[in-house]
Design a protein around this motif. Sequence first.
Motif, PDB file in Angstrom:
ATOM      1  N   PHE A 137      60.571  70.584  34.954  1.00 23.78           N
ATOM      2  CA  PHE A 137      60.549  69.564  33.908  1.00 23.78           C
ATOM      3  C   PHE A 137      61.510  69.990  32.789  1.00 23.78           C
ATOM      4  O   PHE A 137      61.684  71.185  32.518  1.00 23.78           O
ATOM      5  CB  PHE A 137      59.140  69.423  33.314  1.00 23.78           C
ATOM      6  CG  PHE A 137      58.078  69.053  34.316  1.00 23.78           C
ATOM      7  CD1 PHE A 137      57.808  67.720  34.615  1.00 23.78           C
ATOM      8  CD2 PHE A 137      57.332  70.036  34.967  1.00 23.78           C
ATOM      9  CE1 PHE A 137      56.826  67.377  35.531  1.00 23.78           C
ATOM     10  CE2 PHE A 137      56.351  69.708  35.881  1.00 23.78           C
ATOM     11  CZ  PHE A 137      56.087  68.376  36.169  1.00 23.78           C
ATOM     12  N   GLY A 138      62.090  69.011  32.156  1.00 29.30           N
ATOM     13  CA  GLY A 138      62.948  69.285  31.016  1.00 29.30           C
ATOM     14  C   GLY A 138      62.175  69.062  29.713  1.00 29.30           C
ATOM     15  O   GLY A 138      61.533  68.022  29.542  1.00 29.30           O
ATOM     16  N   PHE A 139      62.223  70.038  28.808  1.00 29.09           N
ATOM     17  CA  PHE A 139      61.502  69.954  27.538  1.00 29.09           C
ATOM     18  C   PHE A 139      62.438  70.200  26.364  1.00 29.09           C
ATOM     19  O   PHE A 139      63.350  71.042  26.441  1.00 29.09           O
ATOM     20  CB  PHE A 139      60.383  70.995  27.495  1.00 29.09           C
ATOM     21  CG  PHE A 139      59.076  70.514  28.080  1.00 29.09           C
ATOM     22  CD1 PHE A 139      58.055  70.061  27.264  1.00 29.09           C
ATOM     23  CD2 PHE A 139      58.886  70.508  29.451  1.00 29.09           C
ATOM     24  CE1 PHE A 139      56.861  69.610  27.797  1.00 29.09           C
ATOM     25  CE2 PHE A 139      57.695  70.064  30.008  1.00 29.09           C
ATOM     26  CZ  PHE A 139      56.674  69.619  29.170  1.00 29.09           C
ATOM     27  N   LYS A 140      62.189  69.458  25.316  1.00 32.09           N
ATOM     28  CA  LYS A 140      62.947  69.643  24.086  1.00 32.09           C
ATOM     29  C   LYS A 140      62.137  70.506  23.119  1.00 32.09           C
ATOM     30  O   LYS A 140      60.971  70.227  22.859  1.00 32.09           O
ATOM     31  CB  LYS A 140      63.248  68.284  23.434  1.00 32.09           C
ATOM     32  CG  LYS A 140      64.055  68.402  22.148  1.00 32.09           C
ATOM     33  CD  LYS A 140      64.332  67.025  21.546  1.00 32.09           C
ATOM     34  CE  LYS A 140      65.141  67.148  20.261  1.00 32.09           C
ATOM     35  NZ  LYS A 140      65.405  65.810  19.643  1.00 32.09           N
ATOM     36  N   VAL A 141      62.774  71.546  22.615  1.00 28.88           N
ATOM     37  CA  VAL A 141      62.105  72.425  21.641  1.00 28.88           C
ATOM     38  C   VAL A 141      62.089  71.717  20.292  1.00 28.88           C
ATOM     39  O   VAL A 141      63.153  71.426  19.725  1.00 28.88           O
ATOM     40  CB  VAL A 141      62.822  73.782  21.514  1.00 28.88           C
ATOM     41  CG1 VAL A 141      62.103  74.656  20.485  1.00 28.88           C
ATOM     42  CG2 VAL A 141      62.879  74.492  22.857  1.00 28.88           C
ATOM     43  N   VAL A 142      60.905  71.398  19.803  1.00 26.77           N
ATOM     44  CA  VAL A 142      60.801  70.683  18.523  1.00 26.77           C
ATOM     45  C   VAL A 142      60.301  71.582  17.386  1.00 26.77           C
ATOM     46  O   VAL A 142      60.331  71.172  16.233  1.00 26.77           O
ATOM     47  CB  VAL A 142      59.847  69.469  18.647  1.00 26.77           C
ATOM     48  CG1 VAL A 142      60.425  68.446  19.608  1.00 26.77           C
ATOM     49  CG2 VAL A 142      58.451  69.901  19.069  1.00 26.77           C
ATOM     50  N   GLY A 143      59.860  72.794  17.735  1.00 33.42           N
ATOM     51  CA  GLY A 143      59.371  73.668  16.674  1.00 33.42           C
ATOM     52  C   GLY A 143      59.260  75.111  17.122  1.00 33.42           C
ATOM     53  O   GLY A 143      59.092  75.407  18.308  1.00 33.42           O
ATOM     54  N   VAL A 144      59.367  76.017  16.151  1.00 33.13           N
ATOM     55  CA  VAL A 144      59.170  77.459  16.380  1.00 33.13           C
ATOM     56  C   VAL A 144      58.183  77.950  15.337  1.00 33.13           C
ATOM     57  O   VAL A 144      58.356  77.704  14.129  1.00 33.13           O
ATOM     58  CB  VAL A 144      60.496  78.251  16.266  1.00 33.13           C
ATOM     59  CG1 VAL A 144      60.225  79.754  16.386  1.00 33.13           C
ATOM     60  CG2 VAL A 144      61.474  77.798  17.331  1.00 33.13           C
ATOM     61  N   LEU A 145      57.124  78.612  15.810  1.00 26.92           N
ATOM     62  CA  LEU A 145      56.088  79.083  14.905  1.00 26.92           C
ATOM     63  C   LEU A 145      56.467  80.398  14.242  1.00 26.92           C
ATOM     64  O   LEU A 145      57.190  81.217  14.818  1.00 26.92           O
ATOM     65  CB  LEU A 145      54.776  79.280  15.669  1.00 26.92           C
ATOM     66  CG  LEU A 145      54.165  78.042  16.326  1.00 26.92           C
ATOM     67  CD1 LEU A 145      52.967  78.439  17.181  1.00 26.92           C
ATOM     68  CD2 LEU A 145      53.748  77.027  15.267  1.00 26.92           C
ATOM     69  N   LYS A 146      55.976  80.602  13.047  1.00 28.25           N
ATOM     70  CA  LYS A 146      56.143  81.881  12.380  1.00 28.25           C
ATOM     71  C   LYS A 146      55.304  82.937  13.095  1.00 28.25           C
ATOM     72  O   LYS A 146      54.284  82.634  13.695  1.00 28.25           O
ATOM     73  CB  LYS A 146      55.702  81.797  10.914  1.00 28.25           C
ATOM     74  CG  LYS A 146      56.641  81.021  10.022  1.00 28.25           C
ATOM     75  CD  LYS A 146      56.164  81.085   8.580  1.00 28.25           C
ATOM     76  CE  LYS A 146      57.115  80.349   7.649  1.00 28.25           C
ATOM     77  NZ  LYS A 146      56.652  80.400   6.230  1.00 28.25           N
ATOM     78  N   SER A 147      55.756  84.158  13.015  1.00 25.36           N
ATOM     79  CA  SER A 147      54.993  85.259  13.609  1.00 25.36           C
ATOM     80  C   SER A 147      53.766  85.524  12.747  1.00 25.36           C
ATOM     81  O   SER A 147      53.890  85.874  11.569  1.00 25.36           O
ATOM     82  CB  SER A 147      55.856  86.522  13.685  1.00 25.36           C
ATOM     83  OG  SER A 147      55.118  87.598  14.230  1.00 25.36           O
ATOM     84  N   GLN A 148      52.585  85.327  13.295  1.00 27.49           N
ATOM     85  CA  GLN A 148      51.364  85.540  12.554  1.00 27.49           C
ATOM     86  C   GLN A 148      50.203  85.778  13.511  1.00 27.49           C
ATOM     87  O   GLN A 148      50.262  85.417  14.678  1.00 27.49           O
ATOM     88  CB  GLN A 148      51.053  84.337  11.649  1.00 27.49           C
ATOM     89  CG  GLN A 148      50.748  83.049  12.397  1.00 27.49           C
ATOM     90  CD  GLN A 148      50.582  81.865  11.466  1.00 27.49           C
ATOM     91  OE1 GLN A 148      51.554  81.199  11.118  1.00 27.49           O
ATOM     92  NE2 GLN A 148      49.351  81.606  11.071  1.00 27.49           N
ATOM     93  N   THR A 149      49.157  86.431  12.982  1.00 26.61           N
ATOM     94  CA  THR A 149      47.973  86.723  13.779  1.00 26.61           C
ATOM     95  C   THR A 149      46.966  85.609  13.600  1.00 26.61           C
ATOM     96  O   THR A 149      46.661  85.210  12.483  1.00 26.61           O
ATOM     97  CB  THR A 149      47.342  88.056  13.348  1.00 26.61           C
ATOM     98  OG1 THR A 149      48.323  89.086  13.475  1.00 26.61           O
ATOM     99  CG2 THR A 149      46.163  88.407  14.224  1.00 26.61           C
ATOM    100  N   ALA A 150      46.443  85.106  14.712  1.00 20.84           N
ATOM    101  CA  ALA A 150      45.475  84.014  14.633  1.00 20.84           C
ATOM    102  C   ALA A 150      44.281  84.276  15.536  1.00 20.84           C
ATOM    103  O   ALA A 150      43.747  83.375  16.154  1.00 20.84           O
ATOM    104  CB  ALA A 150      46.137  82.698  14.984  1.00 20.84           C
ATOM    105  N   GLY A 151      43.882  85.532  15.628  1.00 19.26           N
ATOM    106  CA  GLY A 151      42.668  85.878  16.340  1.00 19.26           C
ATOM    107  C   GLY A 151      42.691  85.506  17.803  1.00 19.26           C
ATOM    108  O   GLY A 151      43.480  86.015  18.592  1.00 19.26           O
ATOM    109  N   MET A 152      41.819  84.575  18.206  1.00 14.10           N
ATOM    110  CA  MET A 152      41.654  84.215  19.609  1.00 14.10           C
ATOM    111  C   MET A 152      42.775  83.321  20.131  1.00 14.10           C
ATOM    112  O   MET A 152      42.866  83.093  21.334  1.00 14.10           O
ATOM    113  CB  MET A 152      40.303  83.512  19.815  1.00 14.10           C
ATOM    114  CG  MET A 152      39.097  84.379  19.501  1.00 14.10           C
ATOM    115  SD  MET A 152      37.523  83.544  19.819  1.00 14.10           S
ATOM    116  CE  MET A 152      37.526  82.290  18.525  1.00 14.10           C
TER     117      MET A 152
END
Length: 397
Positions: free
Chosen positions: A181-196
Amino acid sequence: MFEDFINAFQNFTRNKVRTFLSLLGVIIGVASVIVITSMGASSTNKIKSSFGNAGLDVVQLSKGFMMRGSRASSSTIQFNDTFRNEIFEQNKGIKSIWYKNSFNPTLAYEDLSTTASTGAIETGYLEMYNFELESGEFFTVTDNEEGAQKIILSHDTAESLFPKGDAVGQMITLVQSNVTFGFKVVGVLKSQTAGMENSAAYVPRGWYAKKIKPNPAADSIMVQALNESGATDLYTRLKTWCTDKAGTEYAVNVSSMQTMIDQMSEITNTLSLMLAAIAAISLLVGGIGIMNIMIVTVTERKQEIGIRKALGASPFDIKRQFLVESASITLTGGILGVILGIVISIAVEYIKSEDFIINWGACLISFLFSVVVGIFFGYNPASRAAKLDPVVALSGE
């Protein structure tokens, strides 16, 4: 009373070595308690930091097993829309419920590829976890309803596929079960800790339902409490509710980051309390030493006691004098112990390169305990001094 303190410190200066030895046990005891409790508080804070601040108000449900005799079979409970409605209707303190499916496709861009744990999520899922974007945007309601082939990458995944940056707006391929499948990257998350929550990439759940598994039951459910303080109670209620619904506690696994933090903090605090209690024994040993030295002091100062009684001092005055001297030793030792304990704690945390947290409650308790020890172990020698016969005391016998 003030004069008794002045006299006590004057007597200390006459016997410096004896006074130092008396102080040593108290100083070590108080300092040990402070170091142990401060390190325990720092460890607890480190545990909380490792989980991060996101998701503390979330309780996660995942599929377990149904026990039948000696064999285990998959849970018969389905995480579908009916189950979602039942959770809402039959449990209080819920703000929202989010469904998620997980799969492990291969993500590729040009000659770079990686196998990434990917979450198929509903709109608002990442915002609920307080994730922040490094660039780009979150999924919209339309993306989920239409099953848009859009993807949001974690910081590490984006760096792997786009070492030169500029991931947003690029097209990548997603391979699942040999289908591309072809996907468009719409976002990149900041490096952070989010537990589970630690998926490497995210796609709309609407796309997953259309292309991968029609009308899928969720793999996991995130139940958001009204606030962080209510997460522990919600965890308990959901665990009981799921057990009652399935007839076994194995059907649904219920977990909560807040509950895990509370449990680990409780263990750490219990260990710190136990070690602090052991360290406090040195305070008692120091108190016995103080009592021994005060008995010797009373014997050496019999004539002084006799003169004071001859001049009209009451037994209460004599008792108070020696109690003040005993308390003064532990008071001084307590102050020095608190200072030493804080200095050692700072040094240890500096060497370990961790945040330093002073347990001020432990400082106050250990200091007051040291004073109480001085009064308790000084009472017997003070009573002996108060009961001395003036004539016998003046004779020095």
